[in-house]
Write an enzyme that holds these catalytic residues in place. Structure first.
Site, PDB file in Angstrom:
ATOM      1  N   SER A   1      -0.261  -2.789   0.837  1.00 24.84           N
ATOM      2  CA  SER A   1       0.392  -2.996   2.127  1.00 24.84           C
ATOM      3  C   SER A   1      -0.241  -2.128   3.210  1.00 24.84           C
ATOM      4  O   SER A   1      -0.325  -2.538   4.373  1.00 24.84           O
ATOM      5  CB  SER A   1       1.892  -2.714   2.037  1.00 24.84           C
ATOM      6  OG  SER A   1       2.133  -1.380   1.637  1.00 24.84           O
TER       7      SER A   1
ATOM      8  N   LYS B   1       9.538   4.649   1.294  1.00 28.07           N
ATOM      9  CA  LYS B   1      10.868   4.230   0.869  1.00 28.07           C
ATOM     10  C   LYS B   1      11.723   5.376   0.336  1.00 28.07           C
ATOM     11  O   LYS B   1      12.936   5.196   0.149  1.00 28.07           O
ATOM     12  CB  LYS B   1      10.754   3.123  -0.180  1.00 28.07           C
ATOM     13  CG  LYS B   1      10.065   1.859   0.316  1.00 28.07           C
ATOM     14  CD  LYS B   1      10.841   1.181   1.428  1.00 28.07           C
ATOM     15  CE  LYS B   1      10.247  -0.189   1.751  1.00 28.07           C
ATOM     16  NZ  LYS B   1      11.006  -0.909   2.776  1.00 28.07           N
TER      17      LYS B   1
END
Length: 462
Positions: A280, A49
């Site tokens: 994740s 991110k």
């Protein structure tokens, strides 16, 4: 005090975003395929991110939407917030983030260390509810003067960052030879950006979706519609709606991965390959391994280490938390020992000896977040020390931190045998006492009210 340098210059740390390594998997069963991991955990903020944090902020600056002295606002499961906070604070902006309350403590602490305002909100409500994290973030934007809403779910700079940086890096690192890419979807930016790039340079590539059980995205890919969302413990991917920027049309295959598989696969990655990754990544890797093992011909497959596992030490890599969540199991003994979250037999019980100081006992209580400690001598239970014992001793003499535990512990300890009925345990806990499970074989562990509640919860969902 060191003088601050001007903030006009572009901070050098931002130049470390991107160009992350790509490593082959060597010690996991990948069937006939070669599997490669793009180590996005090597970005300076620790996750993929960082790329969109930089892209969205610099796009907003160029468009005049984010001005000096402004505040960056976002709804995030953590990593987008960390990427935005890293870039925004380096450039001199304020940051206000709304995060769901299932987010790991490490992420919250890191966000606050960067100077971000963190607003925790509920993770058990859906889009449209006032406490849903995206709705709460939109409300903050209206309340804060000079606020700019990053809005990763609708911001075109999100997928563009992956189309122009992540995808070309993979293409170059793979020597223009890649057959499949496995992605998760949080906002959808990674999948959308990669899909756009590879549809141009490698038509026919398999874009594979890794989706947590409970998310609606696999159903949507498979059928074009979806039912109600469930819940999942994996952070950062999976949704209860289809994000506006998520282009799922390129997805050829989708897998639903349970929390248990995700967490177990992340832990296996660390043991087998030495790569410490988050939950994740476990989802993506579990799906990638399934895809690879299903193939009848060799393929070159890429997936991601989305973020660093140091953000999940209190969760993914914490046996105590994993057991409480039902994600780690032990052999069932069919007695009260099944309720003990820190069994003595596993070496996980937190205890003191009669000779330890009260300072040591207090430090262990705080570190383990417990309110009572068994006092053991040569593995045998000789007493129990709880907060009230400690407080009574210190109230009488504040210098007693140096005194031995033996002077403050309760020696008259009521114990329950492992074979005692559940009703007897409930009665012990109802009186406000911790239940000490012990018999002639020795001390087995403690059972608290929380342990009993958690046991009953797991029995319902078993």
């Amino acid at each position: 005090m060191t003088a601050r340098l001007p903030l006009e210059a572009r901070p050098a740390v931002l130049d470390l975003i991107g160009n992350t390594p790509l490593l082959p998997v060597q010690r996991l069963d990948t069937g006939p395929c070669q599997l490669f991991l793009k180590l996005e955990s090597q970005n300076p903020g620790g996750s993929i991110k960082d790329r969109i944090g930089l892209a969205m902020i610099e796009t907003a600056e160029r468009a005049g939407l984010l001005k000096p002295g402004g505040t960056v606002v976002e709804a995030t499961a953590g990593n987008t917030g960390l990427g935005l906070a890293l870039v925004a604070r380096a450039k001199g902006y304020q940051v206000a983030l709304v995060v769901p309350d299932k987010m790991s403590a490490e992420k919250v602490l890191q966000l606050r260390a960067l100077g971000a305002q963190v607003h925790l909100t509920r993770s058990d409500v859906g889009k449209g509810h006032p406490d849903y994290y995206q709705d709460a973030a939109a409300r903050l934007v209206r309340e804060i003067p000079g606020a700019w809403y990053a809005d990763q779910f609708n911001n075109p700079a999100n997928p563009l960052a992956h189309e122009t940086t992540t995808a070309p890096e993979i293409w170059q690192q793979m020597g223009h030879d890649v057959d499949a890419i496995v992605c998760g979807v949080g906002s959808g930016g990674t999948l959308t950006g990669l899909g756009r790039f590879f549809q141009r340079v490698r038509p026919g590539i398999d874009m594979v979706l890794a989706d947590p059980v409970g998310s609606i995205l696999k159903d949507y890919v498979d059928t074009g519609r979806h039912g109600d969302a469930g819940s999942w413990a994996v952070e950062g991917i999976g949704e209860d709606f289809v994000p506006p920027i998520a282009d799922l049309s390129a997805v050829r295959k989708a897998y639903s991965i349970s929390d248990a598989d995700s967490f177990a696969t992340a832990r296996e990655l660390y043991r087998a390959e030495g790569i410490l990754a988050g939950s994740s990544t476990g989802t993506l890797l579990a799906a990638a391994l399934r895809y690879c093992r299903e193939q009848s011909a060799p393929k070159r497959v890429v997936t991601f280490v989305c973020d660093t596992g140091t953000r999940y030490l209190s969760k993914v890599y914490n046996d105590h938390w994993m057991f409480d969540q039902g994600l780690l199991t032990r052999p069932r003994l069919n007695d009260l020992r099944d309720l003990i979250s820190r069994p003595a037999a596993s070496g996980s019980v937190v205890s003191v000896t009669p000779q330890d100081t009260l300072q040591t006992a207090f430090a262990r209580m705080r570190q383990a977040d417990v309110s009572q400690l068994p006092v053991l001598a040569n593995g045998r239970l000789v007493g129990l020390l709880d907060e009230s014992d400690l407080l009574a001793r210190l109230h009488a003499d504040a210098s007693s931190f140096a005194a031995p535990v033996a002077r403050a512990m309760s020696e008259d300890v009521v114990t329950l045998a492992p074979t005692a009925p559940l009703a007897e345990l409930h009665e012990q806990l109802r009186r406000g006492l911790v239940a000490v499970i012990a018999d002639d074989a020795g001390f087995h562990g403690l059972v608290t009210r929380f342990d009993l509640i958690n046991h009953l919860r797991k029995e319902i969902t078993r």
